[in-house]
Design an enzyme around this catalytic site. Structure first.
Site, short mmCIF file in Angstrom:
data_model
loop_
_atom_site.label_atom_id
_atom_site.label_comp_id
_atom_site.label_asym_id
_atom_site.label_seq_id
_atom_site.Cartn_x
_atom_site.Cartn_y
_atom_site.Cartn_z
CG ASP A 168 -82.21 7.75 84.35
OD1 ASP A 168 -82.39 7.29 85.48
OD2 ASP A 168 -82.30 8.96 84.09
CG ASP A 190 -80.99 1.95 85.13
OD1 ASP A 190 -81.48 1.10 84.39
OD2 ASP A 190 -81.10 3.17 84.97
CB SER A 207 -77.16 -1.14 96.48
OG SER A 207 -78.06 -0.07 96.48
CB CYS A 219 -71.57 0.79 103.13
SG CYS A 219 -71.91 1.46 101.48
CB CYS A 268 -78.32 13.83 103.30
SG CYS A 268 -79.70 14.25 102.22
CD GLN A 294 -83.82 15.80 88.10
OE1 GLN A 294 -84.26 15.22 87.12
NE2 GLN A 294 -83.12 15.18 89.04
CB CYS A 338 -77.57 17.32 95.34
SG CYS A 338 -76.73 17.49 96.93
CG ASP A 339 -72.36 15.89 92.39
OD1 ASP A 339 -72.88 14.85 91.97
OD2 ASP A 339 -72.03 16.83 91.64
NE ARG A 358 -81.76 30.21 67.11
CZ ARG A 358 -81.70 30.85 65.95
NH1 ARG A 358 -82.55 31.84 65.72
NH2 ARG A 358 -80.82 30.52 65.04
#
Length: 381
Positions: free
Chosen positions: A134, A140, A152, A188, A198, A220, A240-241, A281
């Protein structure tokens, strides 16, 4: 031992150490990818998290002289959470994406790659290898596609016939010339569900992503999230999935996975309010072994604040007020102001007005003023 025999042994060994799929690709330059990356750069679609320049990312020999082969590995991760805790009023919950469930995949995949390296080194002492997960310069996904791991997809993920897109990827460049595997044809077809689903329109078209609109990227970052995206984030704390969940190829997938990725429901779907006051912590002890902790607690806290605004959680007002007045981080104060504006109770308005009299940071003042205008408009209606 011939290279063909070594390859057979390596494939067999990979199955004994918890590698779900392995493929072999040539280390030739990725010329098509190079042109695509140039286009992404020109359009401003890059995230800024990419490592290396375009040449390093597309020419393996720059990373390992005399490279002949790239070995791609895939490890499956889960798609379903067993007995997930339910969020209720007063105890709202956020969510980490599936790619952050269980142990940090960087740690797990690096372990597998190190074992493969040791296996090869015993048999070919002079072999050179360079592994990455990654964070390396190589793509990757491009390697996995060439190595026959999967195709892909339009959602910009590698989709495998066996595990769908619920796989982590790792690479090893080596000076050994292995016979390459055959790539898998794109499956696809005319399906466009991921692009249509999306939330922010980050999938510009099938296979092209504007990272700056992608919720996985936005969660992020450490800066203020642009206002137009905040409601789209919902209760997502990291990642996000959506583009994976809607994919037909993922139907019924995600039940076979490596045990290290077994999720702890309380960690991957935590209560939001405790996150607002968690210490460094405590954060490290609770979330430090998850991939979603890599940017520290600030982005997670900011996203939790957005989620509380999304839920219009009235019980969060006292904690949000404390952050708005006392937190030293402008991003947290500004996001707290937005969230209070979304909640919009009389108490929230009072806290915004009080904080506005003392705030000195321009960005935070603007968020307070916008939040107050929003609440006033709601009252006028």
């Amino acid at each position: 031992m011939t290279n063909a025999q070594l390859k057979d042994e390596l494939v067999a060994y990979s199955k004994t150490i918890g590698i779900d799929k392995i493929g072999f690709a040539t280390a030739d330059p990725f010329l098509t990818l190079k042109e695509r990356l140039k286009t992404q750069q020109q359009l401003g679609y890059q995230s800024g998290f990419e490592k290396g320049d375009i040449d390093e990312r597309t020419e393996p020999e720059r990373l390992l002289p005399y490279a002949k082969t790239i070995i791609s590995i895939a490890l499956a991760y889960p798609a379903k959470l067993e007995n997930p805790p339910k969020g209720v009023k007063g105890k709202r919950r956020g969510l980490f994406c599936r790619a952050s469930w269980g142990e940090d995949y960087h740690t797990v995949l690096n372990d597998r790659l190190q074992k493969l390296e040791a296996f090869i080194r015993e048999r070919v002492p002079g072999a050179k290898m360079a592994s990455m997960v990654d964070t390396g310069a190589l793509s990757d996904r491009a390697v996995a596609e060439r190595a026959g791991i999967g195709w892909s997809g339009k959602n910009c993920a590698i989709i495998t016939p066996e595990f769908g897109s619920y796989v982590y990827l790792g690479d090893m460049i080596t000076t050994i010339a292995f016979e390459p595997d055959t790539p898998i044809d794109d499956q696809c077809g005319t399906c466009n569900k991921c692009v249509d689903a999306c939330p922010t329109g980050a999938l510009v078209q099938g296979g092209q992503l504007d990272s700056n609109k992608c919720i996985a990227f936005l969660t992020q970052t450490k800066e203020m999230i642009p206002e137009r995206f905040r409601k789209k984030i919902g209760n997502r704390l990291y990642g996000c999935d959506t583009c994976q969940v809607v994919c037909p190829e993922n139907k019924g997938k995600g039940e076979e996975y490596q045990p290290e990725f077994t999720p702890d429901p309380e960690r991957v779907k935590p209560e939001l309010l405790p996150l607002l006051s968690i210490s460094n912590r405590e954060f490290k002890e609770t979330y430090g072994k998850m991939a979603g902790s890599w940017r520290g607690k600030k982005p997670i806290q900011r996203n939790a604040i957005i989620a509380l605004g999304h839920f219009r959680e009235e019980g969060a007002v006292p904690k949000l007020q404390t952050l708005l007045v006392n937190d030293p981080r402008p991003v947290i104060r500004g996001t707290a102001a937005w969230s209070l504006g979304e909640i919009g109770t009389s108490q929230a308005v009072d806290e915004l007005e009080t904080a506005g009299e003392k705030e000195e940071e321009k960005e935070v003042i603007e968020e307070i003023e916008k939040a107050l205008r929003k609440t006033k408009e709601q009252v006028d209606r």
